[in-house]
Design a protein around this motif. Structure first.
Motif, PDB file in Angstrom:
ATOM      1  N   THR A 148      -5.187   8.470   1.678  1.00  0.00           N
ATOM      2  CA  THR A 148      -5.746   8.121   2.984  1.00  0.00           C
ATOM      3  C   THR A 148      -4.871   7.053   3.608  1.00  0.00           C
ATOM      4  O   THR A 148      -4.375   6.159   2.910  1.00  0.00           O
ATOM      5  CB  THR A 148      -7.206   7.635   2.887  1.00  0.00           C
ATOM      6  N   SER A 149      -4.668   7.151   4.904  1.00  0.00           N
ATOM      7  CA  SER A 149      -3.859   6.156   5.607  1.00  0.00           C
ATOM      8  C   SER A 149      -4.730   4.961   5.994  1.00  0.00           C
ATOM      9  O   SER A 149      -5.954   5.042   6.025  1.00  0.00           O
ATOM     10  CB  SER A 149      -3.251   6.765   6.874  1.00  0.00           C
ATOM     11  N   GLN A 150      -4.075   3.861   6.278  1.00  0.00           N
ATOM     12  CA  GLN A 150      -4.784   2.712   6.825  1.00  0.00           C
ATOM     13  C   GLN A 150      -5.012   2.900   8.331  1.00  0.00           C
ATOM     14  O   GLN A 150      -4.427   3.777   8.953  1.00  0.00           O
ATOM     15  CB  GLN A 150      -4.020   1.429   6.516  1.00  0.00           C
ATOM     16  N   SER A 179      -0.810   6.439   0.960  1.00  0.00           N
ATOM     17  CA  SER A 179      -1.183   7.016   2.250  1.00  0.00           C
ATOM     18  C   SER A 179      -1.421   8.513   2.199  1.00  0.00           C
ATOM     19  O   SER A 179      -2.055   9.068   3.099  1.00  0.00           O
ATOM     20  CB  SER A 179      -0.119   6.689   3.302  1.00  0.00           C
ATOM     21  N   ASN A 212       5.166   1.385   6.178  1.00  0.00           N
ATOM     22  CA  ASN A 212       5.885   0.971   4.969  1.00  0.00           C
ATOM     23  C   ASN A 212       7.348   0.661   5.260  1.00  0.00           C
ATOM     24  O   ASN A 212       7.912   1.125   6.249  1.00  0.00           O
ATOM     25  CB  ASN A 212       5.800   2.054   3.893  1.00  0.00           C
ATOM     26  N   LYS A 228      -5.971  10.876   7.153  1.00  0.00           N
ATOM     27  CA  LYS A 228      -4.600  10.739   6.664  1.00  0.00           C
ATOM     28  C   LYS A 228      -3.622  10.426   7.798  1.00  0.00           C
ATOM     29  O   LYS A 228      -2.426  10.257   7.558  1.00  0.00           O
ATOM     30  CB  LYS A 228      -4.168  12.015   5.938  1.00  0.00           C
ATOM     31  N   TYR A 286       0.843  -1.196   0.000  1.00  0.00           N
ATOM     32  CA  TYR A 286       0.000   0.000   0.000  1.00  0.00           C
ATOM     33  C   TYR A 286       0.878   1.246   0.000  1.00  0.00           C
ATOM     34  O   TYR A 286       1.549   1.549   0.987  1.00  0.00           O
ATOM     35  CB  TYR A 286      -0.929   0.017   1.214  1.00  0.00           C
ATOM     36  N   CYS A 335      -4.312   7.947  10.383  1.00  0.00           N
ATOM     37  CA  CYS A 335      -4.753   6.698  11.031  1.00  0.00           C
ATOM     38  C   CYS A 335      -6.130   6.774  11.668  1.00  0.00           C
ATOM     39  O   CYS A 335      -6.580   5.799  12.274  1.00  0.00           O
ATOM     40  CB  CYS A 335      -3.741   6.219  12.086  1.00  0.00           C
ATOM     41  N   TYR A 359       4.084   5.726   4.672  1.00  0.00           N
ATOM     42  CA  TYR A 359       3.733   6.080   6.050  1.00  0.00           C
ATOM     43  C   TYR A 359       4.456   5.133   6.996  1.00  0.00           C
ATOM     44  O   TYR A 359       5.308   4.348   6.572  1.00  0.00           O
ATOM     45  CB  TYR A 359       2.215   6.063   6.227  1.00  0.00           C
TER      46      TYR A 359
END
Length: 407
Positions: free
Chosen positions: A30-32, A27, A383, A224, A24, A226, A380
């Motif tokens: 959008t972040s996870q 980020s 990663n 963005k 992924y 979390c 992010y």
């Protein structure tokens, strides 16, 4: 930072996409979300679901305490002086629009200037275009250097005694440029202007101290960093927020309503009309706890290291154009020669690699770069260097595929 332990907190990363482990790299869009955030939202809906500020029953009190507790976490996270300066919104776009409508349209007049940069996201351009049209103010742009950075001399030349608002991104969502916000704020204030900072890319990746930056407004989004989607923050200096008019009217934000007139609640609630984004705010509080436990300085160091590694690896690919400065935040925007960025992103997706392709809501910047679109890999805290290695392998496969197609 124990990256493997951090990755295990993000359940979405443990999956395959198109038969490959998910990588992924989007980020900046959008972040996870980590388990503590997911669990906090789940717990609210399972055990505390109620409206806030209105009821005296147990669930209402519990929900209110958690909602306002998150406001205090945000206050501490950005070092605001008071929770009265922390307004919950739907996100950065809403926050900037609140300032453009509630402040700019009330105080600007013909001859006044709004100063922004060509690197801004559309959310930090269009509200000021509309405010200028509505008030007769003039919109001006600080020129960019060839590498996509800003020189303070150009800021000094552009900002004048007629400038009333300077609006600038903390970090570009395309170039990765980290702007000298504190110095720009000083120049704005010397000329009698206020500064509005788009912190959508800044707040997730670096420690933000609004007092040290001396910004007048700072806007950012939870998704963005979390937290859930649909929750954001507008910070403002108290004297400016007191002068601003609300943008939304209705329940929650009123003090007294008569048949022909009404008065507003005190800060911050005068800007939070209607049922607020309660679960989102609680999730944002949990995200802030999560980020604080890791440490924002550690996150910034990790992100910059990944960006530098990505630049080093990607620059070995023949026929690649990388946009932006050498020193940058956690993203790399690029194009492969003779390959449309949407095609690049499609081939990468077939390898399980998620990147962004398009104009990234920055069409004026695309024009400045003399491209119609680009691909973007953004990083992010979850990663790794291996993710970047997978990206480089995917780009080489993309070049090979389209090289064979056009032979």
């Amino acid at each position: 930072m124990d990256i493997q332990a951090i990755r295990e907190m993000f359940p979405i990363l443990d999956q395959e996409v198109n038969g490959n482990p998910l990588v992924y790299l989007d980020s900046s869009a959008t972040s996870q979300k980590p388990l503590p955030v997911i669990q906090a939202v789940d717990e609210y809906y399972r055990n505390s679901n109620s409206n806030v500020h209105r009821g005296v029953h147990t669930l209402g009190t519990r929900a209110t305490d958690r909602y306002e507790g998150s406001r205090e976490k945000v206050r501490s996270f950005i070092n605001a002086e008071s929770t009265a300066q922390v307004i919950f919104t739907r996100g950065t776009t809403t926050s900037i629009n609140y300032v453009a409508y509630g402040y700019a349209r009330s105080f600007l007049q013909p001859g006044d200037e709004i100063v922004i940069t060509p690197m801004e996201h559309h959310s930090n351009i269009i509200p000021w275009q509309q405010a200028a049209k509505a008030t007769g103010a003039t919109l001006k742009y600080i020129p960019l250097q060839e590498d996509g950075t800003i020189h303070l001399e150009d800021v000094q030349d552009t900002v004048t005694s007629n400038t009333k608002i300077v609006a600038v991104t903390h970090m570009s969502n395309v170039l990765g440029t980290i702007n000298p916000v504190k110095e720009i704020a000083s120049i704005a204030h010397e000329n009698g202007a206020i500064i509005v900072v788009d912190g959508a890319q800044g707040a997730p990746h670096m420690k933000v101290d609004v007092v040290d930056l001396d910004c007048d407004f700072y806007a950012f989004s939870g998704h963005k960093m979390c937290a859930p989607t649909g929750i954001g923050v507008l910070y403002g200096k108290r004297e400016l927020l007191e002068k601003m008019e609300p943008v939304e009217f209705g329940g929650e934000m009123i003090d007294f309503v008569d048949l022909y007139d009404s008065t507003w609640k005190e800060l911050p609630w005068k800007f939070e009309g209607g049922t607020p984004i309660i679960a989102g705010a609680i999730g944002l509080g949990a995200a802030i706890d999560f980020l604080n436990e890791i440490g924002m300085d550690n996150i910034l160091e990790h992100d910059k290291r990944l960006a530098a590694y990505a630049m080093e690896r990607m620059n070995t690919i023949d026929g690649i154009s990388i946009y932006g400065p050498q020193e940058r935040g956690a993203l790399v925007t690029f194009n492969l020669d003779d390959v449309h960025p949407h095609d690049t992103a499609t081939v990468l997706d077939s390898e399980g690699i998620a990147v962004r392709a398009g104009h990234h809501c920055a069409q004026p910047l695309m024009k400045w770069l003399d491209v119609t679109a680009t691909a973007r890999a953004s990083f992010y805290l979850y990663n790794t260097e291996d993710d970047i290695d997978q990206l480089v392998e995917g780009l080489l496969k993309t070049k090979e595929y389209f090289g064979n197609v056009f032979e």
